[in-house]
Design an enzyme around this catalytic site. Structure first.
Site, PDB file in Angstrom:
ATOM      1  N   CYS A  31      89.177  74.314 104.003  1.00 22.77           N
ATOM      2  CA  CYS A  31      90.369  74.977 103.469  1.00 22.77           C
ATOM      3  C   CYS A  31      90.781  74.232 102.203  1.00 22.77           C
ATOM      4  CB  CYS A  31      91.483  74.903 104.511  1.00 22.77           C
ATOM      5  SG  CYS A  31      93.106  75.295 103.842  1.00 22.77           S
TER       6      CYS A  31
ATOM      7  N   CYS B 173      89.346  79.094  97.161  1.00 20.44           N
ATOM      8  CA  CYS B 173      89.882  79.339  98.504  1.00 20.44           C
ATOM      9  C   CYS B 173      88.685  79.813  99.308  1.00 20.44           C
ATOM     10  CB  CYS B 173      90.964  80.411  98.468  1.00 20.44           C
ATOM     11  SG  CYS B 173      91.377  81.067 100.116  1.00 20.44           S
TER      12      CYS B 173
HETATM   13  N1  DGL Z   1      91.083  79.516 103.219  1.00 24.78           N
HETATM   14  C1  DGL Z   1      92.083  78.574 102.870  1.00 24.78           C
HETATM   15  C2  DGL Z   1      91.866  77.988 101.519  1.00 24.78           C
HETATM   16  O1  DGL Z   1      90.730  77.698 101.204  1.00 24.78           O
HETATM   17  C3  DGL Z   1      93.513  78.950 103.252  1.00 24.78           C
HETATM   18  C4  DGL Z   1      93.997  80.247 102.721  1.00 24.78           C
HETATM   19  C5  DGL Z   1      95.393  80.629 103.230  1.00 24.78           C
HETATM   20  O2  DGL Z   1      95.594  80.644 104.439  1.00 24.78           O
HETATM   21  O3  DGL Z   1      96.240  80.920 102.388  1.00 24.78           O
HETATM   22  O4  DGL Z   1      92.765  77.742 100.755  1.00 24.78           O
END
Ligand code: DGL
Length: 277
Positions: free
Chosen positions: A85, A192
């Site tokens: 994440c 993301c």
């Molecule tokens: N997939 C995550 C990232 O890489 C989190 C996205 C989210 O929940 O806003 O930032």
């Protein structure tokens, strides 16, 4: 200790238990890459779907989430934490490092060391874009670089609902890409882990010479350097045989997403992370 940058570290066994977490489906892009390179790698993936999306939350909330999940993964005896994440990576890497009790491999540092170019665009959650973490890491690795970071609030909710190309999403994508195209970027970092799932749409909207960069590739390579080489037996393991999937929200809904994106029908366990009160 951050391991996106190279730090000396004694090798972990090839079957070290790797912890990973994300707000939902996005981190599956990192998990998929890990298990493609290292089939059968023991790992625990926590999908915090009860709190998705992370990207619109305050820094304090994101840091508290990172502390909770990293502590949970430590309790499960994870021997390394692979960030899946970007939002927690951008705002709470130090928190994850403090609580994981194990080496932490970041997405942002890992890809920053690898990227070359003079004008780089970054699509990320609002929290990641606002933090400027990609700009800082890319400039630290390559001083002479212009970095444009754009927050994309519509993307994560759309991916979680399996909207990969509705007219509304397409219009949002065009508006997020517009400043990057105007700046004539050479590459766009998918900052993301949900965004590689929108690659087909993004590819349609940008010229072919612009590279779309998925930081998972660099991060999994950095993790692999920490782990002893897979044995002949482990190379023949089925990709998901060592993988546990835990979810803070609805296990059935998450299993559908895993089947869709990774092509296997998993057992998904429910887990409760939040401290009472
Ligand atoms: N997939 C995550 C990232 O890489 C989190 C996205 C989210 O929940 O806003 O930032």
């Amino acid at each position: 200790m951050t391991l996106g940058s190279k730090t000396s570290f004694s090798a972990l066994p090839n079957d070290a238990l790797v912890g990973m977490f994300d707000s939902g489906l996005g981190g599956l892009t990192v998990l998929g890459r890990l298990l493609h390179l290292r089939p059968g790698q023991p790992c625990i993936y926590v999908a915090d779907t009860a709190r998705v999306p992370y990207g619109g939350r305050s820094e304090a909330e994101i840091r508290s989430i990172a502390a909770e999940v990293a502590s949970y993964l430590k309790m499960q005896s994870c021997q390394a934490l692979l960030m899946a994440c970007n939002t927690t990576n951008a705002l709470a890497l130090d928190v994850a490092q403090e609580h994981a009790g194990a080496p932490v491999v970041g997405l942002i540092d890992s890809v920053a060391k690898r990227l070359r170019g003079r004008r780089i665009g970054v699509l990320a959650t609002p929290a990641t874009a606002k933090s400027g973490a990609y700009g800082k890491a890319l400039r630290a690795a390559n001083g002479n670089i212009k970095v444009l970071e754009v927050g994309c609030p519509f993307f994560v909710p759309a991916v979680e609902l399996n909207d990969l190309g509705s007219p509304q999403l397409r219009a949002a994508a065009k508006s997020y890409l517009q400043p990057l195209l105007a700046a004539d970027v050479e590459a766009i970092v998918l900052g993301c882990t949900h965004y590689p799932l929108l690659k087909a749409l993004l590819r349609e909207l940008i010229p072919t010479h612009i590279e779309l960069v998925d930081p998972a590739l660099a991060a999994v390579d950095v993790l692999s350097e920490l782990l002893a080489a897979p044995t002949l037996n482990s190379k023949q393991a089925s990709a998901f045989s060592g993988c546990r999937l835990l979810v803070t929200g609805d296990p059935k809904a998450f299993a559908v997403g895993v089947e869709r994106w990774l092509g296997f029908s998993p057992k998904v366990e429910h887990v409760s992370l939040q401290q009472p009160g």
